[in-house]
Design a protein around this motif. Structure first.
Motif, mmCIF file in Angstrom:
data_model
loop_
_atom_site.group_PDB
_atom_site.id
_atom_site.type_symbol
_atom_site.label_atom_id
_atom_site.label_comp_id
_atom_site.label_asym_id
_atom_site.label_seq_id
_atom_site.Cartn_x
_atom_site.Cartn_y
_atom_site.Cartn_z
ATOM 1 N N THR A 41 13.344 21.271 -12.348
ATOM 2 C CA THR A 41 13.638 22.306 -11.317
ATOM 3 C C THR A 41 15.198 22.593 -11.247
ATOM 4 O O THR A 41 15.746 21.613 -11.153
ATOM 5 N N GLN A 59 17.497 19.223 -5.169
ATOM 6 C CA GLN A 59 16.609 17.822 -5.380
ATOM 7 C C GLN A 59 17.481 16.668 -5.284
ATOM 8 O O GLN A 59 18.605 16.857 -5.478
ATOM 9 N N ASP A 84 12.920 13.470 -4.279
ATOM 10 C CA ASP A 84 12.115 14.515 -4.773
ATOM 11 C C ASP A 84 11.550 14.008 -6.242
ATOM 12 O O ASP A 84 10.401 14.175 -6.567
ATOM 13 N N HIS A 85 12.417 13.071 -6.933
ATOM 14 C CA HIS A 85 11.972 12.626 -8.200
ATOM 15 C C HIS A 85 12.380 11.186 -8.481
ATOM 16 O O HIS A 85 13.578 10.815 -7.901
#
Ligand code: GDP
Length: 289
Positions: free
Chosen positions: A93, A97, A208-209
């Motif tokens: 994305t 993030q 988020d990751h």
């Protein structure tokens, strides 16, 4: 890398050229060649067995599509099964993030953190790095030097031993930034302490990751590393480093399979620009020629 695997796979499939019916002997031979090629590339034994079982079964049971020869039929199945092994195409994305970096010391985690910062910066995003590696002496200086080179802010404190405190403060300081990458400690082995800390950092940062950095030269240990990190924090992408070397890379495939994720990026050199997006379809197409 994986060139040899590609050649072996191509040779294996070539043997089916000109055949009009699929016989068990031909499929058995193909599967044996495939197994040999994959094992020589350090792919995990269990994975190789699963893969060859599916290829064998599907090749014999599924009807070739209309007008499709035996070779194309089997090639299609080998292709599909390899794509499944490599994992899905992972989206990156280009928006706000938080990314938590996981991996053992020496995997290339710190270098990759800076490479990622560069990647997102080039996409026009405001990026910041947090150095939560309070274990390795010199970790902060290393990542700070890399970040300075690309004008990316780097939050850390070489005198602080509390990684959670640094992360909390870093996140507060970087509220205005769009992409925040958190480099964590690696240690030499999968110690309980390491795992505990990354769980805490994950909870605290609400990342988020959670990307796992794996050295392409890692063989069978890659599965174990991937499994432990995945159980701890749910890895959703793998970055394979040192793909520019002579590594066989099979360990990375095992890591991907263990985390049920995909390869997000590959590291292809020591400079900050040496990071490439990974496309499994293209990769396997090249592998099979
Ligand atoms: P960390 O301990 O996991 O943070 O690992 P580092 O980022 O310090 O990297 C360890 C070594 O691997 C360093 O010498 C890096 O320059 C090197 N390295 C990292 N990524 C790559 C890569 O993609 N290719 C090559 N050739 N070397 C790499």
């Amino acid at each position: 890398m994986l060139d040899k695997l590609g050649t072996s796979l191509k040779d294996a499939v070539k043997k089916l050229a000109g055949k009009t019916v699929i016989d068990r002997a031909a499929v058995d031979e193909l599967v044996r060649d495939l197994q040999r090629a994959l094992l020589q590339s350090d792919v995990n034994v269990k994975l190789v067995m699963q893969l060859s079982q599916s290829i064998k079964q599907r090749s014999l049971e599924e009807e070739p599509a209309k007008g499709m020869g035996v070779r194309e039929h089997v090639l299609r199945i080998v292709y599909q099964e390899l794509v499944r092994l490599m994992g899905s195409t992972t989206e990156v994305t280009l928006g706000p993030q938080k990314i938590l970096m996981a991996g053992l010391q020496g995997s290339g985690k710190t270098t990759t953190t800076a490479k990622l910062a560069r990647y997102f910066q080039r996409k026009g995003l405001r990026v910041g790095v947090i150095c939560a590696d309070t274990f390795r002496p010199g970790a902060y200086d290393q990542v700070k030097t890399l970040c300075d080179r690309i004008n990316v802010p780097c939050f850390g404190n070489p005198k602080e031993t509390d990684a959670e405190k640094i992360t909390r403060e870093g996140l507060a300081a970087y509220k205005q930034l769009e992409v925040v990458i958190i480099d964590t400690q690696g240690r030499h082995a999968l110690e309980d302490h390491l795992i505990e800390e990354i769980i805490n950092l994950n909870t605290l940062s609400k990342a988020d990751h959670r990307w796992l950095v794996i050295d392409a030269a890692l063989g069978q240990q890659a599965s174990e590393q991937a499994r432990r990190f995945h159980e701890a924090i749910g890895i959703d992408g793998v970055i394979v480093t040192k793909m520019d070397g002579t590594a066989k890379g099979g360990g990375a495939l095992s890591a991907v399979s263990e985390t049920k994720s995909g390869i997000v990026f590959i590291g292809s050199g020591e400079t900050i620009e040496d990071l490439e997006r990974f496309d499994p379809d293209g990769f396997i197409s090249r592998l099979l020629g």
